[in-house]
Design a protein around this motif. Structure first.
Motif, PDB file in Angstrom:
ATOM      1  N   PRO A 141       0.827  -1.206   0.000  1.00  0.00           N
ATOM      2  CA  PRO A 141       0.000   0.000   0.000  1.00  0.00           C
ATOM      3  C   PRO A 141       0.862   1.257   0.000  1.00  0.00           C
ATOM      4  O   PRO A 141       2.006   1.243   0.450  1.00  0.00           O
ATOM      5  N   PHE A 142       0.297   2.332  -0.495  1.00  0.00           N
ATOM      6  CA  PHE A 142       0.985   3.617  -0.411  1.00  0.00           C
ATOM      7  C   PHE A 142      -0.062   4.716  -0.296  1.00  0.00           C
ATOM      8  O   PHE A 142      -1.231   4.522  -0.618  1.00  0.00           O
ATOM      9  N   ALA A 143       0.376   5.862   0.192  1.00  0.00           N
ATOM     10  CA  ALA A 143      -0.518   6.988   0.421  1.00  0.00           C
ATOM     11  C   ALA A 143      -0.385   8.005  -0.705  1.00  0.00           C
ATOM     12  O   ALA A 143       0.613   8.048  -1.424  1.00  0.00           O
ATOM     13  N   VAL A 144      -1.430   8.835  -0.840  1.00  0.00           N
ATOM     14  CA  VAL A 144      -1.434   9.919  -1.817  1.00  0.00           C
ATOM     15  C   VAL A 144      -1.587  11.235  -1.065  1.00  0.00           C
ATOM     16  O   VAL A 144      -2.437  11.368  -0.178  1.00  0.00           O
ATOM     17  N   THR A 145      -0.764  12.194  -1.397  1.00  0.00           N
ATOM     18  CA  THR A 145      -0.843  13.522  -0.796  1.00  0.00           C
ATOM     19  C   THR A 145      -0.994  14.578  -1.885  1.00  0.00           C
ATOM     20  O   THR A 145      -0.800  14.310  -3.076  1.00  0.00           O
TER      21      THR A 145
ATOM     22  N   THR B  58       3.302  15.124 -10.722  1.00  0.00           N
ATOM     23  CA  THR B  58       3.237  14.050  -9.734  1.00  0.00           C
ATOM     24  C   THR B  58       4.655  13.638  -9.354  1.00  0.00           C
ATOM     25  O   THR B  58       5.533  13.517 -10.215  1.00  0.00           O
ATOM     26  N   TYR B  59       4.871  13.419  -8.051  1.00  0.00           N
ATOM     27  CA  TYR B  59       6.196  13.094  -7.522  1.00  0.00           C
ATOM     28  C   TYR B  59       6.087  11.802  -6.721  1.00  0.00           C
ATOM     29  O   TYR B  59       5.297  11.727  -5.772  1.00  0.00           O
ATOM     30  N   GLY B  60       6.860  10.789  -7.109  1.00  0.00           N
ATOM     31  CA  GLY B  60       6.684   9.485  -6.496  1.00  0.00           C
ATOM     32  C   GLY B  60       7.953   8.707  -6.221  1.00  0.00           C
ATOM     33  O   GLY B  60       7.926   7.472  -6.190  1.00  0.00           O
ATOM     34  N   GLU B  61       9.077   9.399  -5.993  1.00  0.00           N
ATOM     35  CA  GLU B  61      10.305   8.677  -5.664  1.00  0.00           C
ATOM     36  C   GLU B  61      10.082   7.846  -4.394  1.00  0.00           C
ATOM     37  O   GLU B  61       9.446   8.311  -3.447  1.00  0.00           O
TER      38      GLU B  61
ATOM     39  N   PRO C 249      10.024   9.750   4.618  1.00  0.00           N
ATOM     40  CA  PRO C 249      10.582   8.695   5.469  1.00  0.00           C
ATOM     41  C   PRO C 249       9.529   7.866   6.196  1.00  0.00           C
ATOM     42  O   PRO C 249       9.858   6.817   6.750  1.00  0.00           O
ATOM     43  N   ARG C 250       8.271   8.290   6.211  1.00  0.00           N
ATOM     44  CA  ARG C 250       7.235   7.559   6.951  1.00  0.00           C
ATOM     45  C   ARG C 250       6.761   6.319   6.206  1.00  0.00           C
ATOM     46  O   ARG C 250       6.541   5.264   6.809  1.00  0.00           O
ATOM     47  N   MET C 251       6.579   6.441   4.901  1.00  0.00           N
ATOM     48  CA  MET C 251       6.051   5.349   4.092  1.00  0.00           C
ATOM     49  C   MET C 251       6.138   5.761   2.628  1.00  0.00           C
ATOM     50  O   MET C 251       6.585   6.860   2.305  1.00  0.00           O
ATOM     51  N   ARG C 252       5.740   4.871   1.742  1.00  0.00           N
ATOM     52  CA  ARG C 252       5.705   5.214   0.328  1.00  0.00           C
ATOM     53  C   ARG C 252       4.556   6.189   0.090  1.00  0.00           C
ATOM     54  O   ARG C 252       3.396   5.889   0.337  1.00  0.00           O
ATOM     55  N   VAL C 253       4.902   7.384  -0.397  1.00  0.00           N
ATOM     56  CA  VAL C 253       3.928   8.445  -0.596  1.00  0.00           C
ATOM     57  C   VAL C 253       4.104   9.035  -1.992  1.00  0.00           C
ATOM     58  O   VAL C 253       5.215   9.389  -2.388  1.00  0.00           O
ATOM     59  N   VAL C 254       3.018   9.120  -2.714  1.00  0.00           N
ATOM     60  CA  VAL C 254       2.990   9.785  -4.016  1.00  0.00           C
ATOM     61  C   VAL C 254       2.260  11.103  -3.842  1.00  0.00           C
ATOM     62  O   VAL C 254       1.160  11.157  -3.287  1.00  0.00           O
TER      63      VAL C 254
ATOM     64  N   ASP D   7      10.885  16.760  -0.730  1.00  0.00           N
ATOM     65  CA  ASP D   7      11.423  17.175  -2.023  1.00  0.00           C
ATOM     66  C   ASP D   7      10.761  18.471  -2.477  1.00  0.00           C
ATOM     67  O   ASP D   7      10.589  18.729  -3.665  1.00  0.00           O
ATOM     68  N   HIS D   8      10.384  19.311  -1.510  1.00  0.00           N
ATOM     69  CA  HIS D   8       9.616  20.504  -1.831  1.00  0.00           C
ATOM     70  C   HIS D   8      10.426  21.552  -2.575  1.00  0.00           C
ATOM     71  O   HIS D   8       9.848  22.409  -3.248  1.00  0.00           O
ATOM     72  N   GLU D   9      11.747  21.501  -2.470  1.00  0.00           N
ATOM     73  CA  GLU D   9      12.555  22.416  -3.279  1.00  0.00           C
ATOM     74  C   GLU D   9      12.346  22.129  -4.764  1.00  0.00           C
ATOM     75  O   GLU D   9      12.157  23.054  -5.573  1.00  0.00           O
TER      76      GLU D   9
END
Length: 252
Positions: A10-14, A89-92, A97-102, A154-156
């Motif tokens: 599973p992964f989260a979306v922000t 969309t950014y998905g590295e 560090p919390r979990m896989r987040v796209v 990765d907000h920069e």
């Protein structure tokens, strides 16, 4: 072979928001100081997790309101108060560090916005000059080995992409008027281009170009002296979405 969703992690979306405005003739971005880990105490772009019952645009509008007090809403299908669009969309895998987040980043442009208010997991919200968040010529940080970003996650990179989107779109679209009040002068519009592009433009050439571009500006019939000096003619945005000819960015 049957499809097994449980075979995939599973992964989260922000949603992350690049909110740009022009304040005191300078391009500024909205930044929030994180109140919770990870990156607690670091500056970041406003944003957060998408809820199960939300679409992406609704999540972006909610996060903007929760963390800053700023609101973007629609009336009859048209945005009121700001321009909102998906950026990228950014998905590295290791971007959070919390979990896989796209993250689906959004770009928000609006006229001289008020001071934001903090909320959500943000300790402080403020307008910051892009040149201070992205050091380097014209607010673009040079590629340096080993440099530490001033922004969390990765907000920069996301902010850099958002600023460049705004800079390129005002070349060929009427998007620069999104930084202006409903009625504005050519001088006020010129200062938007100068702030976003970080250049100085010749007033006479600029006036000739924008007033001679079909569908770009429409005279309102009114004038103003808010800039001082002689009364200046007021305009509103025309119906054109694409500028022909485009307003090409000067080469530095």
């Amino acid at each position: 072979m049957p499809y097994d969703p449980s075979a995939f992690p599973p992964f989260a979306v922000t949603v992350d928001l690049v909110v740009l405005t022009v304040r005191r003739h300078e391009l500024c971005a909205l930044a929030v100081r994180r109140g919770e880990p990870p990156f607690q105490g670091r500056w970041a772009l406003p944003g957060g997790f998408v809820l199960p019952d939300e679409d992406l645009a609704s999540a972006a509008a909610r996060e903007l309101a929760e963390e800053t007090g700023l609101r973007v809403h629609e009336t009859d299908g048209h945005q009121v108060g700001a321009h909102l669009e998906q950026l990228a969309t950014y998905g590295e895998p290791d971007r959070d560090p919390r979990m896989r987040v796209v993250s689906v980043a959004h770009l928000v442009l609006a006229p001289d916005l008020p001071a934001p208010t903090s909320g959500g997991d943000a300790q402080t919200a403020r307008w910051a000059a892009v040149s201070t968040l992205l050091p380097g010529p014209s607010g673009v940080r040079p590629a340096e080995s080993g440099h530490t970003s001033a922004l969390a996650f990765d907000h920069e990179r996301i902010l850099t992409d958002g600023v460049e989107r705004a800079r390129s779109k005002i070349e060929y679209s009427s998007l620069a008027t999104a930084f202006c009040p409903p009625e504005f002068t050519v001088g006020e519009l010129r200062r938007v281009y100068e702030a976003v592009w970080d250049v100085a433009l010749d007033p006479r050439n600029f006036h000739r170009k924008v007033t001679g571009t079909p569908g770009f500006l429409v005279p309102t019939g009114g004038t103003t002296t808010r800039q001082g000096g002689r009364p200046a003619q007021l305009f509103r945005a025309g119906g054109a979405t694409l500028l022909n000819p485009p307003m090409l960015r000067p080469e530095l």
